[in-house]
Design an enzyme around this catalytic site. Structure first.
Site, PDB file in Angstrom:
ATOM      1  N   HIS A   1       1.960   6.862   3.221  1.00  0.00           N
ATOM      2  CA  HIS A   1       1.515   8.077   3.054  1.00  0.00           C
ATOM      3  C   HIS A   1       2.167   9.086   4.159  1.00  0.00           C
ATOM      4  O   HIS A   1       2.966   8.523   5.073  1.00  0.00           O
ATOM      5  CB  HIS A   1      -0.026   8.098   3.275  1.00  0.00           C
ATOM      6  CG  HIS A   1      -0.587   7.446   4.375  1.00  0.00           C
ATOM      7  ND1 HIS A   1      -0.233   7.618   5.850  1.00  0.00           N
ATOM      8  CD2 HIS A   1      -1.226   6.297   4.501  1.00  0.00           C
ATOM      9  CE1 HIS A   1      -0.674   6.977   6.644  1.00  0.00           C
ATOM     10  NE2 HIS A   1      -1.317   5.791   5.915  1.00  0.00           N
TER      11      HIS A   1
ATOM     12  N   HIS B   1       2.703   7.836   7.709  1.00  0.00           N
ATOM     13  CA  HIS B   1       3.808   6.914   8.012  1.00  0.00           C
ATOM     14  C   HIS B   1       4.846   7.735   8.090  1.00  0.00           C
ATOM     15  O   HIS B   1       5.843   7.391   8.947  1.00  0.00           O
ATOM     16  CB  HIS B   1       3.729   5.962   6.779  1.00  0.00           C
ATOM     17  CG  HIS B   1       2.675   5.025   6.854  1.00  0.00           C
ATOM     18  ND1 HIS B   1       1.976   4.708   5.550  1.00  0.00           N
ATOM     19  CD2 HIS B   1       1.914   4.168   7.846  1.00  0.00           C
ATOM     20  CE1 HIS B   1       0.969   3.919   6.097  1.00  0.00           C
ATOM     21  NE2 HIS B   1       1.007   3.542   7.189  1.00  0.00           N
TER      22      HIS B   1
ATOM     23  N   LYS C   1       0.858  -1.308   0.030  1.00  0.00           N
ATOM     24  CA  LYS C   1       0.031  -0.035   0.098  1.00  0.00           C
ATOM     25  C   LYS C   1       0.849   1.254   0.006  1.00  0.00           C
ATOM     26  O   LYS C   1       1.977   1.239   0.088  1.00  0.00           O
ATOM     27  CB  LYS C   1      -0.847   0.109   1.193  1.00  0.00           C
ATOM     28  CG  LYS C   1      -1.858  -1.050   1.308  1.00  0.00           C
ATOM     29  CD  LYS C   1      -3.048  -0.734   2.341  1.00  0.00           C
ATOM     30  CE  LYS C   1      -4.016  -2.117   2.389  1.00  0.00           C
ATOM     31  NZ  LYS C   1      -4.994  -1.660   3.385  1.00  0.00           N
TER      32      LYS C   1
END
Ligand code: ARG
Length: 579
Positions: A142, A145, A139
């Site tokens: 973003h 994170h 994934k």
């Protein structure tokens, strides 16, 4: 050092008021340096002493302050005592201030400056587990994170500097239905060559495609469910594909984290606690804590009145466990394995409820150490974009920071003398990113702004780095001129005194950050230090001064450089020596 003066003033108060020295330490703080001339170095808050029972709480505070101030006579350390508003001000002898503050810097103790302060005596030292970053395989990485990564790194650094044994853990999102999709999707859209060449990119592409496909394609959905079931049942072909995804992803991440100056002691992940999660469910069942809902899911009642008005789901109706179930298992297993004294989770604030449920369930299960777990949450970042578009990978942000900084540096002369301008650009660009993020309260949302964060003037990471590099270059240019001793009487100008008064606050600032785990205290301390140093560069030239004066000034600049460097390192910023 700050602690020398704090101790001496506390001892003085202790004698006057017949109370233990320790009683005065919390009320005694260094006075922040203001623009206009000031003379006091420490202040004592009379109100705090009243609350603490050290002074009687009845009567007029001001009168109390004034009486006490006249009672305290100057001595060999304290030059002047005066009453302020609800305060008592202490001014220490100037020459002693200079001498004591700059002493440790001649003895190679630079890196320990401020860390042995008595302010940290009440902090318990032990093992701290900090879990941060924790992205999800395949994934997007973003902004949340990224924030978790740098904030967690700061907390780990700070805890370590204060003498704790720190375990840095990354808890990967490496389990769950997304791997069913990915596993099934890889068969259709995957390509081993591409995967080997650019693993993160390729996994992400496959994941996006298979998600789209599964929206309308029942077969795809079924294939995903099948693959995930195979995984849960540890079937070897499924597990081996999953393992490849995980291993290569971790390898890539290690590399990018390194660029960011971040590392982990442990790469754990949700997958590790798959079987334990089922045991947790069984335990809860046998203790009668797990209820079955109308929908057939397994839930724990968290309502204060036990009326199921607030529940947390731990088991789906098909018998599979959830994110929180794995978190419960993970927490228990970490406690057993690492025997931590405290555990800190760092994620965005959307997970606040998740963690408060987690801590409550652990407590209900009888794990009293749950109250030593803490969730540090932070706000959202808007508009984190690169020239090519939205950020998908951490690497994109780092590349962009480097490219932009390199362009800015291209305009300066010193860049041409640099061995490796790209590395410097990257380090400085990352500092800018970190300072932008750490300036405000972590809870606040903010707007990501490349231009603003990279400004050389203004309160940015670039300014910190620039100041540090300039200090180091001053020392380099005067190599050999520094001496083991210096004459403190040559540093009595307000500009020098201001810097030293500011350094008196360093341990207090670290203490504040240690209490609330907010980097902003340390950030504003360092920025202020840089402003003070900028004035000192103008007003206290080394070049052209007599040898004695030059030596004394170099000692002052070198102390400022060391504290700046220490502080930057705690924040997770690598100081550059040339810029
Ligand atoms: N992987 C999760 C996410 O990206 C964050 C994990 C946080 N840590 C935890 N123990 N739940 O949202």
């Amino acid at each position: 050092m700050a602690c020398f003066f704090r101790r001496r003033i506390a001892a003085k108060l202790s004698r006057a008021l017949q109370q233990p020295e320790e009683a005065f330490i919390p009320a005694l703080t260094a006075v922040p340096v203001m623009k206009k001339q000031q003379s006091a170095d420490f202040k004592l808050a009379v109100g705090t002493l009243r609350v603490g029972g050290v002074l009687p709480s009845g009567g007029d505070v001001q009168l109390q302050a004034e009486t006490l101030a006249t009672q305290l006579k100057p001595d060999s350390v304290v030059e002047d005592v005066s009453a302020g508003r609800g305060l008592i001000n202490f001014k220490v002898h100037r020459q002693l201030l200079v001498q004591k503050m700059l002493e440790p810097f001649g003895k190679g103790e630079d890196h320990r400056f401020g860390l042995n302060s008595e302010l940290f005596n009440h902090l318990k030292q032990g093992t701290t587990l900090v879990e941060y970053s924790s992205p999800n395989i395949a994934k997007k990485f973003h902004a949340g994170h990224l924030r978790s990564t740098i904030i967690g790194n700061f907390i780990a650094n700070l805890k370590q500097a204060l003498g704790n044994n720190v375990i840095r853990m990354n808890y990967l999102g490496d389990w769950g239905m997304q791997f069913g999709l990915l596993g099934a999707g890889f068969g259709r859209f995957g390509n081993l060559e591409k995967f080997k060449q650019n693993p993160l990119q390729h996994l992400f592409e496959v994941y996006v495609r298979v998600n789209k496909e599964a929206e309308h394609n029942e077969e795809m959905k079924q294939a995903a469910r099948d693959f995930f079931r195979q995984l849960e049942q540890h079937e070897s072909s499924a597990v081996s594909l999953w393992q490849q995804f995980r291993e290569i992803t971790v390898k890539e991440y290690r590399h990018v984290y390194k660029r960011l100056g971040v590392h982990f002691d442990v790469y754990s992940g949700e997958s590790f606690h798959q079987d334990q999660a089922r045991e947790v469910v069984q335990q809860l069942q046998s203790r009668g804590l797990l209820k079955t809902s109308e929908k057939g899911t397994g839930v724990v009642d968290l309502s204060p009145d036990g009326d199921m008005s607030s529940v947390c789901t731990l088991l789906r109706s098909d018998g599979t466990t959830l994110y929180i179930t794995r978190d419960i298992a993970a927490a228990i297993s970490r406690k057993e394995k690492y025997q931590f004294d405290e555990m800190i989770y760092v994620t965005d604030k959307s997970q606040e409820n998740h963690f408060s449920q987690l801590f409550q369930i652990l407590l209900n299960m009888g794990h009293s150490w749950s109250d030593r777990c803490r969730h540090v949450s932070f706000g959202l970042v808007r508009g984190m974009k690169t020239r090519t578009g939205d950020v998908v990978f951490l690497e994109d942000v780092l590349d962009e920071a480097r490219a932009r900084m390199l362009r800015n540096m291209g305009q300066s002369n010193t860049t041409k003398e640099m061995d490796n301008p790209e590395d410097t650009a990257e380090t400085v660009g990352i500092s800018a990113l970190i300072v932008q993020d750490f300036k405000g309260p972590l809870q606040s949302d903010y707007k990501f702004d490349w231009d603003r964060m990279l400004q050389a003037q203004g309160d940015t990471g670039v300014f910190l780095q620039y100041t540090h590099a300039r200090l180091r270059s001053l020392i380099r240019r005067n190599e050999g001129a520094e001496a083991a001793t210096f004459d403190p009487s040559l540093l009595l100008e307000q500009t020098s005194i201001g810097i030293l008064q500011h350094l008196l606050r360093y341990d207090e600032v670290l203490n504040q950050s240690a209490q609330d785990l907010q980097p902003k205290h340390l950030i504003s301390f360092l920025l202020k230090l840089c402003h003070l140093v900028a004035s000192a560069h103008r007003e206290l030239p080394v070049k052209g001064s007599s040898q004695d004066v030059a030596q004394a000034r170099l000692r002052l600049f070198s102390a400022a450089g060391s504290v700046l460097s220490n502080g930057m390192r705690i924040l997770g910023i690598t100081p550059v020596h040339k810029m």
